[in-house]
Motif scaffolding. Structure first.
Motif, PDB file in Angstrom:
ATOM      1  N   ASP A  37       0.719  -1.030   0.008  1.00 20.03           N
ATOM      2  CA  ASP A  37       0.025   0.124  -0.106  1.00 20.03           C
ATOM      3  C   ASP A  37       0.871   1.183   0.059  1.00 20.03           C
ATOM      4  OD1 ASP A  37      -2.599  -1.288   0.211  1.00 20.03           O
ATOM      5  OD2 ASP A  37      -1.809  -1.972   2.179  1.00 20.03           O
ATOM      6  N   VAL A  38       0.893   1.780  -0.927  1.00 21.14           N
ATOM      7  CA  VAL A  38       1.640   3.055  -1.313  1.00 21.14           C
ATOM      8  C   VAL A  38       0.742   4.552  -1.086  1.00 21.14           C
ATOM      9  CG1 VAL A  38       3.093   4.378  -2.696  1.00 21.14           C
ATOM     10  CG2 VAL A  38       3.266   1.966  -2.623  1.00 21.14           C
ATOM     11  N   LEU A  39       1.272   5.328  -0.358  1.00 22.18           N
ATOM     12  CA  LEU A  39       0.569   6.612  -0.387  1.00 22.18           C
ATOM     13  C   LEU A  39       1.358   7.641  -0.854  1.00 22.18           C
ATOM     14  CD1 LEU A  39      -1.531   8.838   0.707  1.00 22.18           C
ATOM     15  CD2 LEU A  39      -0.157   8.925   2.795  1.00 22.18           C
ATOM     16  N   ASP A  40       1.064   8.561  -2.102  1.00 23.01           N
ATOM     17  CA  ASP A  40       1.855   9.471  -2.411  1.00 23.01           C
ATOM     18  C   ASP A  40       1.338  10.743  -2.401  1.00 23.01           C
ATOM     19  OD1 ASP A  40       3.463  11.037  -4.426  1.00 23.01           O
ATOM     20  OD2 ASP A  40       3.036   9.903  -6.286  1.00 23.01           O
ATOM     21  N   THR A  41       1.870  11.509  -1.494  1.00 23.35           N
ATOM     22  CA  THR A  41       1.450  12.885  -1.152  1.00 23.35           C
ATOM     23  C   THR A  41       1.952  13.887  -2.017  1.00 23.35           C
ATOM     24  OG1 THR A  41       3.374  13.196   0.319  1.00 23.35           O
ATOM     25  CG2 THR A  41       1.272  12.207   1.510  1.00 23.35           C
ATOM     26  N   GLY A  42       0.926  14.794  -2.808  1.00 24.25           N
ATOM     27  CA  GLY A  42       1.530  15.526  -3.876  1.00 24.25           C
ATOM     28  C   GLY A  42       1.850  14.787  -5.103  1.00 24.25           C
ATOM     29  N   ASN A  94      -5.194  18.010   5.691  1.00 22.07           N
ATOM     30  CA  ASN A  94      -6.419  17.353   5.945  1.00 22.07           C
ATOM     31  C   ASN A  94      -6.460  15.955   5.455  1.00 22.07           C
ATOM     32  OD1 ASN A  94      -6.326  17.563   3.113  1.00 22.07           O
ATOM     33  ND2 ASN A  94      -8.255  18.536   2.844  1.00 22.07           N
ATOM     34  N   LEU A  95      -4.916  15.597   5.458  1.00 25.50           N
ATOM     35  CA  LEU A  95      -4.722  14.061   5.019  1.00 25.50           C
ATOM     36  C   LEU A  95      -5.358  12.762   5.558  1.00 25.50           C
ATOM     37  CD1 LEU A  95      -2.751  12.732   3.098  1.00 25.50           C
ATOM     38  CD2 LEU A  95      -0.999  12.091   5.061  1.00 25.50           C
ATOM     39  N   PHE A  96      -5.670  12.926   6.886  1.00 19.12           N
ATOM     40  CA  PHE A  96      -6.338  12.047   7.526  1.00 19.12           C
ATOM     41  C   PHE A  96      -7.976  12.062   7.289  1.00 19.12           C
ATOM     42  CE2 PHE A  96      -2.310  11.870   9.891  1.00 19.12           C
ATOM     43  CZ  PHE A  96      -1.695  10.809   9.151  1.00 19.12           C
ATOM     44  N   ASP A  97      -8.382  12.973   6.555  1.00 24.32           N
ATOM     45  CA  ASP A  97      -9.879  13.117   6.213  1.00 24.32           C
ATOM     46  C   ASP A  97     -10.121  11.934   4.907  1.00 24.32           C
ATOM     47  OD1 ASP A  97     -10.239  14.988   7.866  1.00 24.32           O
ATOM     48  OD2 ASP A  97     -10.281  16.530   6.771  1.00 24.32           O
ATOM     49  N   ARG A 101      -4.577   6.687   9.318  1.00 22.31           N
ATOM     50  CA  ARG A 101      -3.243   6.521  10.124  1.00 22.31           C
ATOM     51  C   ARG A 101      -2.642   5.211   9.905  1.00 22.31           C
ATOM     52  NH1 ARG A 101      -2.225  11.223  13.121  1.00 22.31           N
ATOM     53  NH2 ARG A 101      -3.914  12.455  13.473  1.00 22.31           N
ATOM     54  N   GLU A 102      -1.245   4.900   9.721  1.00 27.32           N
ATOM     55  CA  GLU A 102      -0.737   3.970   9.788  1.00 27.32           C
ATOM     56  C   GLU A 102      -1.223   2.751   8.668  1.00 27.32           C
ATOM     57  OE1 GLU A 102      -0.298   2.160  13.668  1.00 27.32           O
ATOM     58  OE2 GLU A 102       0.962   4.107  14.441  1.00 27.32           O
ATOM     59  N   SER A 103      -1.567   3.478   7.788  1.00 28.95           N
ATOM     60  CA  SER A 103      -2.314   2.582   6.474  1.00 28.95           C
ATOM     61  C   SER A 103      -1.195   2.483   5.243  1.00 28.95           C
ATOM     62  CB  SER A 103      -3.238   3.153   5.972  1.00 28.95           C
ATOM     63  OG  SER A 103      -2.973   4.528   5.494  1.00 28.95           O
ATOM     64  N   ALA A 104      -0.041   2.918   5.257  1.00 26.46           N
ATOM     65  CA  ALA A 104       0.844   2.785   4.026  1.00 26.46           C
ATOM     66  C   ALA A 104       2.201   2.169   4.327  1.00 26.46           C
ATOM     67  CB  ALA A 104       1.218   4.296   3.687  1.00 26.46           C
ATOM     68  N   ASP A 105       2.298   1.204   3.383  1.00 28.30           N
ATOM     69  CA  ASP A 105       3.808   0.704   3.655  1.00 28.30           C
ATOM     70  C   ASP A 105       5.065   1.501   3.262  1.00 28.30           C
ATOM     71  OD1 ASP A 105       3.039  -2.387   4.243  1.00 28.30           O
ATOM     72  OD2 ASP A 105       2.018  -2.282   2.232  1.00 28.30           O
ATOM     73  N   GLU A 121       5.631  20.138  10.491  1.00 25.89           N
ATOM     74  CA  GLU A 121       4.267  19.779  10.523  1.00 25.89           C
ATOM     75  C   GLU A 121       3.796  18.942   9.639  1.00 25.89           C
ATOM     76  OE1 GLU A 121       1.567  22.774  11.674  1.00 25.89           O
ATOM     77  OE2 GLU A 121       2.947  23.437  13.161  1.00 25.89           O
ATOM     78  N   ALA A 122       4.154  19.092   8.330  1.00 31.93           N
ATOM     79  CA  ALA A 122       3.750  18.406   7.129  1.00 31.93           C
ATOM     80  C   ALA A 122       4.499  16.755   7.227  1.00 31.93           C
ATOM     81  CB  ALA A 122       4.064  19.024   5.857  1.00 31.93           C
ATOM     82  N   LEU A 123       5.688  16.974   7.694  1.00 35.85           N
ATOM     83  CA  LEU A 123       6.456  15.499   7.775  1.00 35.85           C
ATOM     84  C   LEU A 123       5.771  14.751   8.787  1.00 35.85           C
ATOM     85  CD1 LEU A 123       8.793  14.491   6.133  1.00 35.85           C
ATOM     86  CD2 LEU A 123      10.430  15.320   7.723  1.00 35.85           C
ATOM     87  N   ASP A 124       5.419  15.259   9.919  1.00 38.24           N
ATOM     88  CA  ASP A 124       4.893  14.716  11.005  1.00 38.24           C
ATOM     89  C   ASP A 124       3.556  13.897  10.704  1.00 38.24           C
ATOM     90  OD1 ASP A 124       4.906  13.791  13.848  1.00 38.24           O
ATOM     91  OD2 ASP A 124       3.323  15.308  14.270  1.00 38.24           O
ATOM     92  N   THR A 125       2.829  14.573   9.813  1.00 37.65           N
ATOM     93  CA  THR A 125       1.712  13.988   9.326  1.00 37.65           C
ATOM     94  C   THR A 125       1.916  12.769   8.258  1.00 37.65           C
ATOM     95  OG1 THR A 125       0.595  16.272   9.437  1.00 37.65           O
ATOM     96  CG2 THR A 125      -0.481  14.620   7.928  1.00 37.65           C
ATOM     97  N   VAL A 126       2.944  12.971   7.355  1.00 33.10           N
ATOM     98  CA  VAL A 126       2.912  11.880   6.528  1.00 33.10           C
ATOM     99  C   VAL A 126       3.601  10.753   7.292  1.00 33.10           C
ATOM    100  CG1 VAL A 126       3.288  13.242   4.555  1.00 33.10           C
ATOM    101  CG2 VAL A 126       5.202  12.923   5.697  1.00 33.10           C
TER     102      VAL A 126
END
Length: 242
Positions: A37-42, A94-97, A101-105, A121-126
């Motif tokens: 499971d991959v999350l690509d932010t931005g 609003n990432l966790f909308d 959390r803890e959903s990406a490998d 703060e952004a890095l803490d969220t990702v």
């Protein structure tokens, strides 16, 4: 897009893609499964998301631009991976909308810290989106490379100001600053690679033929591994684990 533009684009991503592919393989082996499971932010138009999906991984892209996401959807459709790519409009605030959390490998965070008001703060969220043992791929603009680019463009006053005051080039980072941010959010920093050491400086006419392009690409890959060339790079890539 012309063939020349495609080649230049592939030059810019080649080193990061090579490192990311290896990280995917390591994570898959550690997790004991082939599909991650991959999350690509931005993730925008899917420069990384679509190739990742073509490898069989499930990719979620979160990006604030509806136009970029529309292009991503078209690109995924053309590649035949629409069932593996999800697109959501949003950002780190609003990432966790839209994701758990803890959903990406694997979390891909490329070019994000440069455009947010609070990089820490952004890095803490990702980082919070990563599962235990997961890997973050972080790509950010390099401050010394930005100073060099301004000098070469003839903006000597800007370059000189940045030498004495890092705040003169906001949202540009050193390796030490990025490493400190990773540690602060609870991640273990890993390998560092210089990205686009030469490709942004070499005139396009010099790499019009395939042989010259391949030679420059080999040079980029070799320089990426050498710490002394990081100061010249346009971007810095880091891996970190949770």
């Amino acid at each position: 897009m012309s063939d020349q533009m495609r080649r230049r684009s592939s030059m810019r991503t080649a080193v990061v893609w090579q490192v990311l592919r290896a990280a995917l393989d390591r994570r898959a082996a550690a997790a004991g499964r082939d599909v991650l499971d991959v999350l690509d932010t931005g993730g925008g138009t899917g420069n990384f998301a679509v190739p990742l999906a073509r490898l069989g991984h499930r990719v979620t892209v979160v990006d604030p631009s509806p136009d970029a996401l529309a292009a991503l959807v078209r690109r995924a459709d053309e590649a035949g991976v629409t069932d593996l790519v999800k697109a959501y409009q949003g950002d780190t605030q609003n990432l966790f909308d839209v994701v758990d959390r803890e959903s990406a490998d694997i979390v891909v965070c490329h070019g994000v810290l440069e455009v947010v008001d609070a990089p820490g703060e952004a890095l803490d969220t990702v980082a919070a989106a990563l599962r235990g043992g997961g890997t973050l791929s972080l790509l950010a603009a390099n401050r010394t490379g930005a100073v060099l680019a301004r000098a070469l463009a003839g903006h000597f006053a800007q370059a000189a100001a940045a030498l004495s005051d890092p705040a003169a080039l906001p949202r540009r980072f050193s390796v030490d600053e990025l490493t400190a941010l990773l540690v602060k959010v609870g991640l273990q920093p890993g390998p560092v690679h210089a990205v686009r050491v030469f490709s942004d400086l070499v005139p396009g006419v010099l790499v019009d033929d395939p042989a010259s392009f391949d030679a420059l690409l080999d040079l980029e890959k070799a320089a990426a591994e050498l710490p002394e060339y990081r100061s010249l790079a346009t971007q810095i890539h880091l891996l970190a684990e949770k």
